[in-house]
Scaffold this active site. Structure first.
Site, mmCIF file in Angstrom:
data_model
loop_
_atom_site.group_PDB
_atom_site.id
_atom_site.type_symbol
_atom_site.label_atom_id
_atom_site.label_comp_id
_atom_site.label_asym_id
_atom_site.label_seq_id
_atom_site.Cartn_x
_atom_site.Cartn_y
_atom_site.Cartn_z
ATOM 1 N N GLY A 16 0.803 -1.321 -0.080
ATOM 2 C CA GLY A 16 -0.056 0.185 -0.004
ATOM 3 C C GLY A 16 0.985 1.257 0.062
ATOM 4 O O GLY A 16 1.991 1.388 0.771
ATOM 5 N N GLY A 115 4.980 -6.965 4.358
ATOM 6 C CA GLY A 115 4.805 -8.029 3.275
ATOM 7 C C GLY A 115 6.150 -7.802 2.502
ATOM 8 O O GLY A 115 6.944 -8.946 2.359
ATOM 9 N N ASP A 139 0.798 2.120 9.071
ATOM 10 C CA ASP A 139 0.546 1.436 10.182
ATOM 11 C C ASP A 139 1.455 1.352 11.308
ATOM 12 O O ASP A 139 1.178 0.915 12.399
ATOM 13 C CB ASP A 139 0.285 -0.209 9.776
#
Ligand code: F6P
Length: 380
Positions: A16, A115, A139
């Site tokens: 993202g 990730g 995050d």
């Protein structure tokens, strides 16, 4: 006279997006070019490496992008070892490694979250290529760094949203539930919730009890406060849900010791499996139990858009240039993280596969409780 080339690096942005990616690309590229390293930009994350889509970065190309949101290279969530190709999911690790070698790269610089850290390490371990990563995500949940870039910008956006919700909630004497991103970590919601003065802050690390929340809201009413703001992280769980998940985890662990579970190629992760936004469900229950009108605002991708804050621009430039210097010295297979006031290299093995959530003794939690914020576990 042109400087003698000291090698070539490729740089990609994966996962993202977030504010600050362009600032890091600029920092890495400028510092690397300063040391005579050639820099190739790779389009759309790992997919661009597999499909050999690159752009040669020049000083001119990376000028003027410091303050721009998103990533001018493009991003994707594709993983080299599980890449959708047509209707199939294929292991493209070999193709990625072949292209790395064809491009003459000495190192692949990957900007990404958890990730991406795993995918980069996997490419190094399985393909024998050099990688260097930088911790990107709103995050703030990457291990071995005090902070990730993009977090401060997203926290500022969420804080401003809570400020705006305050004035309308006050006018209408309502409860407003504001859903904040963060995947399964509560940093963003907790930080913005405290900065915006939310009355209730719910994070995944602290399973909530609906009765506790309702009692806290009633307490506010009795004290003459006729509105309430509830900041909710997207990954929250009630106490019952958390218990069920723990029991399920134990069962799955026991079973997997017998037979390994098959991996679904496109399994969406738990947070995004929730069909009804968690904030809507909560608002509905709270309205029923308190009799006070409740509304929901889900901030969604607004939190990832737009320009980075000054804090993030500085952080990104420091991280990016530090990476450029380390590359010039031949340091590979590391992540450049933040420890205290320094940008430091950490072995990638210590980062990949781990997640940094809010620890139970984190000072922000105490801070919130001291200003009478309900965290869903104890009534105020
Ligand atoms: O990891 C960043 C993040 O914005 C999370 O907070 C959120 O859960 C997820 O990405 C959303 O992903 P997508 O952009 O694929 O919807």
């Amino acid at each position: 006279m042109p400087r003698k080339s000291r090698g070539t690096i490729g740089i990609l942005t994966a996962g993202g997006d977030c504010p600050g990616l362009n600032a890091v690309i600029r920092g890495v590229a400028k510092a690397a070019m300063h040391h005579g390293i050639r820099v190739l930009g790779i389009r759309d994350g790992f997919r661009g490496l597999v499909e050999n889509r690159t752009v040669e970065l020049s000083n001119g190309l990376v000028s003027g992008i410091l303050m721009q949101g998103g990533t001018f290279l493009g991003s994707s969530r594709d993983k080299p070892h599980k890449m959708p190709v047509g209707h199939r999911v294929v292991d493209m690790t070999e193709v990625a490694v072949r292209n790395y070698r064809r491009l003459g790269l000495d190192c692949l610089v990957c900007l990404g979250g958890n990730g991406t850290q795993k995918n980069a390490l996997r490419l190094h371990q399985r393909g024998g290529i050099n990688v260097l990563t930088l911790p990107k995500t709103i995050d703030n949940d990457v291990a071995e760094t005090d902070i990730t870039f993009g977090f401060d910008s997203a926290m500022s956006i969420a804080t401003e949203a809570i400020d705006r919700l305050h004035t309308t909630a006050t006018s209408h004497h309502r409860i407003i539930v504001c859903e904040i991103m963060g995947h399964s970590a509560g940093w963003l919601c907790l930080g913005a919730g405290i900065a915006g003065g939310a009355d209730v802050i719910l994070i995944p690390e602290i399973p909530y009890d609906l009765d506790v929340i309702v009692r806290s809201l009633a307490h506010r009413r009795r004290a003459g406060k006729r509105f309430s703001i509830i900041a909710v992280a997207e990954g929250i769980l009630s106490r019952a849900e958390a218990e069920r998940r723990t029991a399920l985890g134990k069962k799955q662990k026991k079973n997997s010791e017998k037979t390994p579970a098959p991996v679904a190629p496109h399994a969406p992760d738990a947070v995004h499996l929730v069909h009804e936004p968690v904030a809507s469900r909560l608002a509905r229950h709270i309205q029923q139990l308190t009799g006070v009108e409740a509304r929901v605002t889900s901030l969604g991708h607004v939190q990832r858009g737009g320009p980075p804050t000054a804090f993030d621009r500085l952080l990104c430039t420091r991280l990016g240039t530090k990476a450029g210097e380390l590359l010039a010295q031949g340091h590979y297979n590391i992540m450049v993280g933040v420890k205290g006031t320094e940008c430091v290299p950490v072995p990638l093995e210590n980062v990949a596969g781990l997640k940094r959530t809010v620890p139970p003794d984190h000072p922000w939690l105490r801070t919130a409780r001291l200003v009478e914020t309900c965290l869903g576990d104890e009534a105020v």
